[in-house]
Design a protein around this motif. Structure first.
Motif, short mmCIF file in Angstrom:
data_model
loop_
_atom_site.label_atom_id
_atom_site.label_comp_id
_atom_site.label_asym_id
_atom_site.label_seq_id
_atom_site.Cartn_x
_atom_site.Cartn_y
_atom_site.Cartn_z
N GLY A 115 3.12 5.90 -3.10
CA GLY A 115 4.17 6.68 -3.73
C GLY A 115 3.88 6.93 -5.20
N ILE A 116 3.32 5.92 -5.87
CA ILE A 116 2.94 6.07 -7.28
C ILE A 116 1.85 7.14 -7.42
CG2 ILE A 116 1.88 4.90 -9.25
CD1 ILE A 116 3.14 2.28 -8.21
N ILE A 117 0.83 7.04 -6.57
CA ILE A 117 -0.28 8.00 -6.63
C ILE A 117 0.20 9.41 -6.37
CG2 ILE A 117 -2.44 8.69 -5.52
CD1 ILE A 117 -2.96 5.71 -4.98
N LEU A 118 1.03 9.58 -5.34
CA LEU A 118 1.50 10.92 -4.97
C LEU A 118 2.38 11.53 -6.06
CD1 LEU A 118 2.28 10.29 -1.20
CD2 LEU A 118 0.54 11.84 -2.12
N THR A 169 8.65 2.66 10.42
CA THR A 169 8.44 3.98 9.83
C THR A 169 9.34 4.20 8.63
OG1 THR A 169 7.83 4.91 11.99
CG2 THR A 169 8.55 6.46 10.28
N MET A 170 10.61 3.85 8.76
CA MET A 170 11.56 4.07 7.67
C MET A 170 11.25 3.18 6.47
SD MET A 170 13.30 6.58 8.54
CE MET A 170 14.27 6.52 7.03
N VAL A 171 10.85 1.94 6.72
CA VAL A 171 10.51 1.05 5.60
C VAL A 171 9.30 1.58 4.85
CG1 VAL A 171 9.71 -1.27 4.99
CG2 VAL A 171 11.54 -1.00 6.65
N ASP A 172 8.33 2.14 5.59
CA ASP A 172 7.16 2.74 4.93
C ASP A 172 7.58 3.88 4.02
OD1 ASP A 172 5.51 1.00 6.23
OD2 ASP A 172 4.80 2.42 7.73
N ILE A 173 8.47 4.75 4.51
CA ILE A 173 8.94 5.88 3.70
C ILE A 173 9.73 5.37 2.50
CG2 ILE A 173 10.47 7.89 3.67
CD1 ILE A 173 9.75 8.40 6.57
N ILE A 174 10.56 4.36 2.70
CA ILE A 174 11.35 3.79 1.60
C ILE A 174 10.44 3.20 0.54
CG2 ILE A 174 12.95 1.93 1.00
CD1 ILE A 174 14.31 2.43 3.73
N CYS A 175 9.39 2.49 0.97
CA CYS A 175 8.45 1.89 0.00
C CYS A 175 7.76 2.98 -0.82
CB CYS A 175 7.41 1.05 0.73
SG CYS A 175 8.03 -0.51 1.38
N GLY A 176 7.32 4.05 -0.14
CA GLY A 176 6.70 5.17 -0.86
C GLY A 176 7.67 5.82 -1.83
N ALA A 209 8.12 13.87 -0.07
CA ALA A 209 7.77 14.76 1.04
C ALA A 209 6.44 14.36 1.68
CB ALA A 209 7.70 16.21 0.55
N MET A 210 5.46 14.02 0.86
CA MET A 210 4.16 13.63 1.39
C MET A 210 4.24 12.29 2.14
SD MET A 210 1.97 16.00 0.86
CE MET A 210 3.38 17.10 1.20
N ALA A 211 5.12 11.39 1.69
CA ALA A 211 5.31 10.13 2.41
C ALA A 211 5.85 10.42 3.82
CB ALA A 211 6.27 9.22 1.64
N GLY A 212 6.78 11.36 3.91
CA GLY A 212 7.30 11.77 5.21
C GLY A 212 6.24 12.43 6.07
N CYS A 213 5.43 13.29 5.45
CA CYS A 213 4.36 13.98 6.18
C CYS A 213 3.34 12.99 6.74
CB CYS A 213 3.66 15.00 5.27
SG CYS A 213 4.63 16.47 4.91
N TRP A 214 3.05 11.93 5.98
CA TRP A 214 2.10 10.92 6.46
C TRP A 214 2.63 10.22 7.71
CZ3 TRP A 214 -2.73 9.70 6.42
CH2 TRP A 214 -3.13 8.43 6.87
N GLU A 215 3.94 9.92 7.72
CA GLU A 215 4.52 9.28 8.89
C GLU A 215 4.54 10.23 10.08
OE1 GLU A 215 5.17 6.09 9.05
OE2 GLU A 215 4.53 5.93 6.96
N ILE A 216 4.72 11.52 9.84
CA ILE A 216 4.64 12.50 10.92
C ILE A 216 3.22 12.52 11.49
CG2 ILE A 216 4.71 14.98 11.44
CD1 ILE A 216 6.97 15.21 9.36
N GLU A 270 0.83 -1.20 0.00
CA GLU A 270 0.00 0.00 0.00
C GLU A 270 0.86 1.25 0.00
OE1 GLU A 270 -3.67 -2.04 2.54
OE2 GLU A 270 -2.51 -0.38 3.38
N HIS A 271 1.93 1.25 0.78
CA HIS A 271 2.83 2.41 0.80
C HIS A 271 3.54 2.57 -0.55
CE1 HIS A 271 2.67 3.94 4.92
NE2 HIS A 271 2.45 2.71 5.30
N LEU A 272 3.89 1.46 -1.17
CA LEU A 272 4.50 1.51 -2.50
C LEU A 272 3.54 2.15 -3.49
CD1 LEU A 272 7.13 0.35 -3.99
CD2 LEU A 272 5.62 -1.49 -4.75
#
Length: 217
Positions: free
Chosen positions: A115-118, A180-187, A153-160, A110-112
């Motif tokens: 990233g495509i959508i964003l 958290t970091m794996v989610d950002i990396i996937c995005g 940037a939006m992937a980071g904002c979502w984790e924040i 889903e995080h991957l």
């Protein structure tokens, strides 16, 4: 002869656009039908939380339609397909059908996809800016870099946001720094792959990703 070549190319782009949007229409209608069936089924079974999830899917689909109409921003086919697929994966299969424990790393998928959508949304922002200010000849590489950085940037904002809600309301959206970091990396991977796709498309057809005509793309 050149004029006729451009005309036929434009007709081809329009035809391809319409074909892809018709497929997206079928996909969206299928989501409505499946969600509606699930609402009735789970209401009969007295599984009201599941029925509510089906209602939420329909509301999200209607909200997106309303947002598109309000902002006067038609979603180009790739973006619309990505959004519909994300809704099907995250809201229908993962939440409503409870497949988080069945499909490995579904959350990361889903995080991957996010990233495509964003990345596509970043491109949409640039396209609207070009159309509004009539910035003919806007460089495609800058648009692609903006879309990529917007997605990251939006992937980071979502984790924040998840971190903040966990702290404020005692939720458990995050499971430590590694999660958290794996989610950002996937995005980021999803966004990077999309930016490569856009770069390749722009190389083949320099104006294809930044056409100010929102009926093409």
């Amino acid at each position: 002869m050149k004029y006729h070549h451009i005309s036929w190319a434009g007709i081809g782009i329009m035809s391809d656009w319409n074909r892809k949007q018709r497929l997206n229409d079928v996909f969206e209608i299928a989501l409505y039908l499946v969600s509606g069936f699930c609402i009735v089924y789970f209401m009969i079974k007295s599984q009201y939380p599941k029925a509510i999830q089906g209602i939420l899917i329909i509301l999200v689909l209607l909200f997106i339609r309303g947002l598109v109409k309000w902002t006067q921003s038609e979603l180009f086919p790739a973006l619309r397909l990505s959004v519909l697929f994300f809704i099907a994966l995250a809201m229908l299969f993962a939440n409503l059908f409870g497949l988080y424990g069945v499909i490995p790393y579904l959350d990361k998928i889903e995080h991957l996809l996010s990233g495509i959508i964003l990345c596509f949304i970043g491109l949409l922002i640039i396209r609207k800016m070009i159309r509004k200010h009539r910035l003919n000849g806007f460089p495609s590489p800058i648009a692609i870099w903006f879309a990529l950085n917007f997605a990251v940037a939006m992937a980071g904002c979502w984790e924040i946001w998840e971190f903040a809600t966990d702290r404020l309301f005692g939720l458990s959206s995050q499971f430590g720094l590694t999660d958290t970091m794996v989610d950002i990396i996937c995005g980021t991977i999803g966004a990077a792959g999309t930016s490569c796709y856009l770069a390749r498309k722009a190389k083949r057809h320099p104006l294809s990703i930044l056409s100010v005509d929102e009926n093409k793309g």
